[in-house]
Design an enzyme around this catalytic site. Structure first.
Site, PDB file in Angstrom:
ATOM      1  N   PRO A  79       0.825  -1.222   0.000  1.00  0.00           N
ATOM      2  CA  PRO A  79       0.000   0.000   0.000  1.00  0.00           C
ATOM      3  C   PRO A  79       0.847   1.256   0.000  1.00  0.00           C
ATOM      4  O   PRO A  79       1.854   1.351   0.714  1.00  0.00           O
ATOM      5  CB  PRO A  79      -0.800  -0.131   1.289  1.00  0.00           C
ATOM      6  N   CYS A  80       0.439   2.225  -0.825  1.00  0.00           N
ATOM      7  CA  CYS A  80       1.329   3.342  -1.142  1.00  0.00           C
ATOM      8  C   CYS A  80       0.979   4.653  -0.453  1.00  0.00           C
ATOM      9  O   CYS A  80       1.651   5.654  -0.661  1.00  0.00           O
ATOM     10  CB  CYS A  80       1.300   3.576  -2.662  1.00  0.00           C
ATOM     11  N   GLN A  81      -0.055   4.681   0.384  1.00  0.00           N
ATOM     12  CA  GLN A  81      -0.504   5.965   0.924  1.00  0.00           C
ATOM     13  C   GLN A  81       0.582   6.799   1.595  1.00  0.00           C
ATOM     14  O   GLN A  81       0.649   8.010   1.371  1.00  0.00           O
ATOM     15  CB  GLN A  81      -1.662   5.751   1.921  1.00  0.00           C
TER      16      GLN A  81
END
Length: 409
Positions: A79-81
């Site tokens: 996940p890149c948040q």
């Protein structure tokens, strides 16, 4: 077929590209139940719907029916948040590894250590490699070095930020890819194959695939109420030309001075142009966040999938917002296919026999003229006037508020 272990699989953008290049997903893991349901609807891959942190490497290997060292490749996009551009502007200079989502990097490394695949691919947003803000990238590179030391492997990671449109995807989308071979082989990223059609293209380079190439054969007016725009700015979009955004209505644009220069996000009132690649598909857009269709509506499920180069046979059984969330977080499958073929050839001694890419979109012979621009509606004329430009990086009102909050903490 070659064997792949897939982590943070999402809707399967990476997996579909690797599948097109002759790989089989032996096991896939994702925490999102909608993604897992979608994967099961379309493929017979073994899918684990759970937090990777709760899934042991032994369980992964058991479901995949392979032993440590037998997988040909480990693929995944944690996940890149914490590392996205939006995350950067929201949190300023806060250490991004303190975000709980950043622990997914350690889970990827844990599975890499325990499964020891012949090759690896990790994907993330290009903010992962920002100058001075690359804690996540360094965490991965340091972690791989530690695995080499303890497991006596020779992973030699290389990384690059790739724009999908440069490889035939009808969408501008920049992402970082890290690739390595267990036996220390060098990997060279493929050279771009596509470029701007209005430039004098170097020998061998083809023009970009455009939004019209991708979706020009689909209905312009689908019978779907979900595609209609709502909200405060819905009536202003028809006055923005194809390929433009709200900047058209600033003192430096060609429309009316309704906003200050760079005072909004780039994707505000952003519209596709038929003769250009799409702008980047967003995962969770607001009501005025594009890209929008040139007929002033949201993009349909099939249009979103086409722009991400998912096969037309891929199905969805959820609402459009869920589809956009899944596809907006996915890797364009064609770019995954390009990289998978290179991994086969350079790292696995298994080059493809066929030269043609399976997921490359077709060319459409003629592109229609741009749609006419509507005049600005009366309701928005009150905005006309002098608007200051954005003052610059870290000087806007949100940045100042963050500075005040930080000073008081």
């Amino acid at each position: 077929m070659l064997k792949a272990i897939s982590l943070f699989t999402g809707a399967g953008g990476l997996d579909l590209g690797f599948e097109a290049a002759g790989f089989k997903t032996c096991v896939a893991v994702d925490i999102d139940p909608v993604c897992c349901r979608t994967l099961r609807l379309n493929r017979s891959w073994p899918v684990i719907n759970d937090d990777l942190g709760a899934v042991s490497s032994k369980r992964l290997l058991g479901i995949a029916k392979i032993a440590p060292g037998e997988a040909d490749v480990l693929i995944g996009g944690p996940p890149c948040q914490p590392f996205s551009k939006n995350g950067y502007w929201a949190n300023g200079d806060a250490p991004r590894l303190s975000d709980p989502n950043a622990s997914t990097l350690d889970e990827y490394l844990r599975v890499l250590r325990d499964t020891r695949p012949k090759a690896l691919l990790l994907e993330n947003v290009y903010g992962f490699a920002y100058s001075g803000k690359r804690e996540g990238l360094d965490r991965i590179l340091d972690g791989i070095r530690e695995i080499n030391r303890k497991a006596k492997t020779q992973y030699k990671p290389v990384w690059a930020v790739l724009d999908a449109s440069r490889y035939g995807v009808p969408q501008r989308r920049e992402r970082i890819f890290i690739i390595a071979s267990r036996d220390g082989r060098d990997f060279k990223f493929p050279q771009p194959t596509h470029g701007e059609s209005d430039e004098e293209l170097p020998l061998g380079l083809k023009p970009f695939h455009t939004a019209w190439d991708a979706i020009g054969d689909l209905p312009e007016r689908p019978d779907d109420p979900e595609l209609e725009l709502t909200g405060k700015w819905a009536g202003l979009l028809p006055s923005v030309p194809e390929g433009q955004n709200y900047l058209w209505h600033t003192p430096r644009g060609g429309g009316l001075p309704l906003f200050g220069w760079r005072t909004r996000y780039w994707s505000f009132l952003l519209k596709l142009a038929k003769d250009k690649p799409s702008w980047t598909i967003q995962a969770q857009p607001g009501p005025a966040t594009g890209p929008f269709h040139w007929t002033n509506r949201r993009l349909s499920t099939r249009e979103l999938a086409r722009l991400q180069t998912f096969p037309d046979s891929f199905r969805f059984d959820c609402d459009r917002a869920e589809v956009q969330r899944m596809l907006g977080n996915a890797v364009p499958s064609l770019l995954a296919e390009v990289l998978a073929r290179e991994i086969r050839q350079q790292l696995l001694d298994a080059p493809m026999r066929a030269s043609k890419l399976k997921l490359m979109p077709p060319r459409r012979r003629s592109t229609p003229h741009a749609h006419a621009v509507a005049p600005v509606k009366q309701a928005y004329l009150a905005l006309k006037g002098a608007h200051p430009d954005h003052p610059g990086v870290k000087l806007g009102p949100r940045a100042k508020l963050r500075a005040i909050e930080f000073a008081g903490s």
